[in-house]
Design a protein around this motif. Structure first.
Motif, PDB file in Angstrom:
ATOM      1  N   UNK A   1      43.582  67.578 -19.136  1.00  0.00           N
ATOM      2  CA  UNK A   1      42.698  66.248 -19.746  1.00  0.00           C
ATOM      3  C   UNK A   1      41.303  66.876 -20.132  1.00  0.00           C
ATOM      4  N   UNK A   2      40.696  67.617 -19.492  1.00  0.00           N
ATOM      5  CA  UNK A   2      39.178  68.223 -19.720  1.00  0.00           C
ATOM      6  C   UNK A   2      39.384  69.325 -20.673  1.00  0.00           C
ATOM      7  N   UNK A   3      40.392  70.206 -20.762  1.00  0.00           N
ATOM      8  CA  UNK A   3      40.559  71.255 -21.470  1.00  0.00           C
ATOM      9  C   UNK A   3      40.048  72.368 -20.814  1.00  0.00           C
ATOM     10  N   UNK A   4      39.802  72.397 -19.601  1.00  0.00           N
ATOM     11  CA  UNK A   4      39.200  73.783 -18.962  1.00  0.00           C
ATOM     12  C   UNK A   4      39.514  73.753 -17.461  1.00  0.00           C
ATOM     13  N   UNK A   5      39.595  74.513 -16.788  1.00  0.00           N
ATOM     14  CA  UNK A   5      40.145  74.650 -15.316  1.00  0.00           C
ATOM     15  C   UNK A   5      38.674  74.605 -14.469  1.00  0.00           C
TER      16      UNK A   5
ATOM     17  N   UNK B   1      32.342  74.428 -17.237  1.00  0.00           N
ATOM     18  CA  UNK B   1      32.753  74.989 -18.652  1.00  0.00           C
ATOM     19  C   UNK B   1      33.083  73.634 -19.423  1.00  0.00           C
ATOM     20  N   UNK B   2      33.171  72.331 -18.744  1.00  0.00           N
ATOM     21  CA  UNK B   2      33.420  71.190 -19.322  1.00  0.00           C
ATOM     22  C   UNK B   2      32.335  70.545 -20.250  1.00  0.00           C
ATOM     23  N   UNK B   3      32.508  70.386 -21.457  1.00  0.00           N
ATOM     24  CA  UNK B   3      31.546  69.840 -22.392  1.00  0.00           C
ATOM     25  C   UNK B   3      32.156  68.792 -23.231  1.00  0.00           C
ATOM     26  N   UNK B   4      31.915  67.411 -22.566  1.00  0.00           N
ATOM     27  CA  UNK B   4      32.363  66.188 -23.546  1.00  0.00           C
ATOM     28  C   UNK B   4      31.548  66.275 -25.045  1.00  0.00           C
ATOM     29  N   UNK B   5      32.309  65.752 -26.064  1.00  0.00           N
ATOM     30  CA  UNK B   5      31.739  65.698 -27.240  1.00  0.00           C
ATOM     31  C   UNK B   5      31.064  64.499 -26.942  1.00  0.00           C
ATOM     32  N   UNK B   6      29.594  64.191 -27.822  1.00  0.00           N
ATOM     33  CA  UNK B   6      29.028  63.051 -27.728  1.00  0.00           C
ATOM     34  C   UNK B   6      28.823  62.939 -29.391  1.00  0.00           C
ATOM     35  N   UNK B   7      29.096  62.004 -29.953  1.00  0.00           N
ATOM     36  CA  UNK B   7      28.550  61.650 -31.161  1.00  0.00           C
ATOM     37  C   UNK B   7      27.377  61.319 -31.580  1.00  0.00           C
ATOM     38  N   UNK B   8      26.497  62.100 -32.112  1.00  0.00           N
ATOM     39  CA  UNK B   8      25.084  61.862 -32.507  1.00  0.00           C
ATOM     40  C   UNK B   8      24.939  60.532 -33.338  1.00  0.00           C
ATOM     41  N   UNK B   9      26.119  59.981 -34.067  1.00  0.00           N
ATOM     42  CA  UNK B   9      25.729  58.695 -34.727  1.00  0.00           C
ATOM     43  C   UNK B   9      26.058  57.614 -33.641  1.00  0.00           C
TER      44      UNK B   9
END
Length: 75
Positions: free
Chosen positions: A52-56, A60-68
Motif C-alpha cells: 500500500x505504501x510502495x516501499x518495504x 523511505x515512505x514519502x506521501x505526496x502532498x499537493x501544493x495546491x
C-alpha cells in the motif's frame, strides 16, 4: 525532522508581462537524507501495508502532498 517540501523565490523581472509566481515549491525524495541503507532498518509488519505504501521500509515512505491543497501556488 526535515521537510520534504522545499520553497524558493524565483527572480521576477520588472518587465515581465505575466503576473509573477512569487514562491515556488518542489519535493525531495527521502533517499537524499538517508545515504547508505543502514543494517537492520525497520520494515513494515505486513506485506499488505508495504504494498500500500510502495516501499518495504518506513524510512523511505514519502506521501505526496499537493501544493495546491495547502494553499501554496506551486509551479
Amino acid at each position: 525532522m526535515f521537510s520534504q517540501r522545499k520553497f524558493y523565490t524565483p527572480y521576477t523581472s520588472p518587465t515581465d508581462p505575466c503576473p509573477p509566481i512569487e514562491v515556488k515549491s518542489y519535493e525531495t525524495p527521502p533517499q537524499l537524507y538517508l545515504g547508505f541503507q543502514p543494517p537492520c532498518l525497520p520494515q513494515y509488519a505486513s506485506a499488505k501495508e508495504a504494498l500500500h505504501r510502495g516501499t518495504l521500509w518506513p524510512a523511505l515512505y514519502s506521501p505526496y502532498e499537493s501544493p495546491y491543497k495547502r494553499g501554496d501556488t506551486g509551479e
